[in-house]
Design a protein around this motif. Structure first.
Motif, PDB file in Angstrom:
ATOM      1  N   TRP A   1     -15.977 -31.893 -35.547  1.00  0.00           N
ATOM      2  CA  TRP A   1     -15.787 -31.509 -36.946  1.00  0.00           C
ATOM      3  C   TRP A   1     -14.545 -30.647 -37.045  1.00  0.00           C
ATOM      4  O   TRP A   1     -14.346 -29.740 -36.236  1.00  0.00           O
ATOM      5  CB  TRP A   1     -17.002 -30.736 -37.458  1.00  0.00           C
ATOM      6  CG  TRP A   1     -18.207 -31.600 -37.646  1.00  0.00           C
ATOM      7  CD1 TRP A   1     -19.197 -31.854 -36.744  1.00  0.00           C
ATOM      8  CD2 TRP A   1     -18.556 -32.328 -38.826  1.00  0.00           C
ATOM      9  NE1 TRP A   1     -20.134 -32.694 -37.275  1.00  0.00           N
ATOM     10  CE2 TRP A   1     -19.772 -33.001 -38.554  1.00  0.00           C
ATOM     11  CE3 TRP A   1     -17.959 -32.489 -40.073  1.00  0.00           C
ATOM     12  CZ2 TRP A   1     -20.396 -33.810 -39.504  1.00  0.00           C
ATOM     13  CZ3 TRP A   1     -18.584 -33.289 -41.009  1.00  0.00           C
ATOM     14  CH2 TRP A   1     -19.782 -33.941 -40.725  1.00  0.00           C
TER      15      TRP A   1
ATOM     16  N   GLN B   1     -15.230 -29.458 -44.099  1.00  0.00           N
ATOM     17  CA  GLN B   1     -14.966 -29.992 -42.764  1.00  0.00           C
ATOM     18  C   GLN B   1     -15.105 -31.511 -42.780  1.00  0.00           C
ATOM     19  O   GLN B   1     -15.873 -32.066 -43.568  1.00  0.00           O
ATOM     20  CB  GLN B   1     -15.938 -29.400 -41.737  1.00  0.00           C
ATOM     21  CG  GLN B   1     -15.677 -27.932 -41.435  1.00  0.00           C
ATOM     22  CD  GLN B   1     -16.588 -27.428 -40.336  1.00  0.00           C
ATOM     23  OE1 GLN B   1     -17.774 -27.694 -40.340  1.00  0.00           O
ATOM     24  NE2 GLN B   1     -16.024 -26.703 -39.394  1.00  0.00           N
TER      25      GLN B   1
ATOM     26  N   TYR C   1     -15.507 -35.068 -40.209  1.00  0.00           N
ATOM     27  CA  TYR C   1     -15.869 -35.531 -38.864  1.00  0.00           C
ATOM     28  C   TYR C   1     -14.887 -36.601 -38.400  1.00  0.00           C
ATOM     29  O   TYR C   1     -14.563 -37.517 -39.151  1.00  0.00           O
ATOM     30  CB  TYR C   1     -17.285 -36.109 -38.863  1.00  0.00           C
ATOM     31  CG  TYR C   1     -17.725 -36.593 -37.498  1.00  0.00           C
ATOM     32  CD1 TYR C   1     -18.138 -35.698 -36.530  1.00  0.00           C
ATOM     33  CD2 TYR C   1     -17.692 -37.947 -37.178  1.00  0.00           C
ATOM     34  CE1 TYR C   1     -18.526 -36.128 -35.268  1.00  0.00           C
ATOM     35  CE2 TYR C   1     -18.075 -38.395 -35.924  1.00  0.00           C
ATOM     36  CZ  TYR C   1     -18.490 -37.474 -34.974  1.00  0.00           C
ATOM     37  OH  TYR C   1     -18.866 -37.899 -33.725  1.00  0.00           O
TER      38      TYR C   1
ATOM     39  N   GLY D   1     -19.176 -31.589 -46.228  1.00  0.00           N
ATOM     40  CA  GLY D   1     -19.026 -32.513 -45.111  1.00  0.00           C
ATOM     41  C   GLY D   1     -20.101 -32.245 -44.077  1.00  0.00           C
ATOM     42  O   GLY D   1     -21.088 -32.963 -43.978  1.00  0.00           O
ATOM     43  N   ARG D   2     -19.947 -31.163 -43.321  1.00  0.00           N
ATOM     44  CA  ARG D   2     -20.920 -30.817 -42.288  1.00  0.00           C
ATOM     45  C   ARG D   2     -22.146 -30.121 -42.863  1.00  0.00           C
ATOM     46  O   ARG D   2     -23.239 -30.215 -42.316  1.00  0.00           O
ATOM     47  CB  ARG D   2     -20.235 -29.900 -41.269  1.00  0.00           C
ATOM     48  CG  ARG D   2     -21.082 -29.605 -40.057  1.00  0.00           C
ATOM     49  CD  ARG D   2     -20.287 -28.790 -39.058  1.00  0.00           C
ATOM     50  NE  ARG D   2     -20.909 -28.801 -37.765  1.00  0.00           N
ATOM     51  CZ  ARG D   2     -20.352 -28.322 -36.662  1.00  0.00           C
ATOM     52  NH1 ARG D   2     -19.150 -27.812 -36.708  1.00  0.00           N
ATOM     53  NH2 ARG D   2     -20.984 -28.373 -35.521  1.00  0.00           N
TER      54      ARG D   2
ATOM     55  N   SER E   1     -25.159 -32.213 -39.774  1.00  0.00           N
ATOM     56  CA  SER E   1     -24.665 -32.819 -38.536  1.00  0.00           C
ATOM     57  C   SER E   1     -25.844 -33.118 -37.612  1.00  0.00           C
ATOM     58  O   SER E   1     -26.991 -32.850 -37.938  1.00  0.00           O
ATOM     59  CB  SER E   1     -23.660 -31.889 -37.850  1.00  0.00           C
ATOM     60  OG  SER E   1     -24.312 -30.747 -37.345  1.00  0.00           O
TER      61      SER E   1
END
Length: 199
Positions: free
Chosen positions: A177, A163, A165, A56-57, A94
């Protein structure tokens, strides 16, 4: 009250009733789905060595693990120590510089003692890593001080956190996050002098 007006009022009441029942049905279905997913989580993917993992991040690639008697700084401790080192690559996806990767990788294998938190070093200059800039991938070394009396492992399982967002969180309505379970599990053989496997 005229017949036309009564008919119009009945249609409105019927529309409100149908809308209310539909809303309650949708809420019940959503709640039931959430309960089912919590009780039956999707299996965590088993990733291969050297395979990029999307968390994710971050995008993280775990390359190898080894035991060492000297940390990446090259300075040998006064008292003999052992270190578990894991070479990895990390890309911050990010929009902001962050050091949130410190909790990204953990040892999944059950052990008789709890290990201290790992220290992250930059592979390029062997110094302690701080924050990672977006769009600038870094090679890092995660280092756990291995407890005295615990045999060196032949293999270990590592868990990689995920993670998500949210433009608005549930508490403050602010973006951020947030932890979202595990992205993957990676099984690694541990090179270096080994005694016996940790299971």
């Amino acid at each position: 009250m005229s017949i036309a007006r009564r008919s119009k009022l009945k249609r409105r009441l019927l529309a409100m009733l149908v809308t209310g029942i539909g809303g309650m049905a949708a809420a019940a279905a959503s709640f039931a789905t959430a309960v089912y997913q919590a009780a039956n989580p999707a299996p965590v993917e088993l990733a291969r060595i050297g395979e990029p993992i999307d968390t994710g991040r971050w995008v993280i690639t775990i390359n190898n693990a080894s035991m060492a008697e000297v940390p990446p700084t090259g300075t040998k401790p006064v008292d003999p120590k052992r270190f578990l080192t894991v070479d990895l690559e990390l890309d911050n996806r990010s929009a902001a510089t962050s050091n949130a990767f410190m909790q990204l990788v953990s040892i999944e294998t059950q052990m008789s003692v709890q290990l201290p938190e790992p220290v992250y070093y930059l592979a390029r200059d062997k110094w302690i890593a701080s924050a990672i800039n977006p769009g600038m991938p870094e090679k890092l070394i995660a280092v756990w001080e291995w407890p005295e009396g615990l045999p060196n492992p032949k293999a270990l399982r590592f868990s990689v956190a995920k993670q998500i967002y949210k433009p608005r969180d549930n508490l403050y309505g602010a973006p951020g996050w947030f932890d979202d379970g595990k992205a993957a599990i990676v099984e690694l053989a541990v090179s270096g002098q080994t005694d016996e496997a940790v299971r």
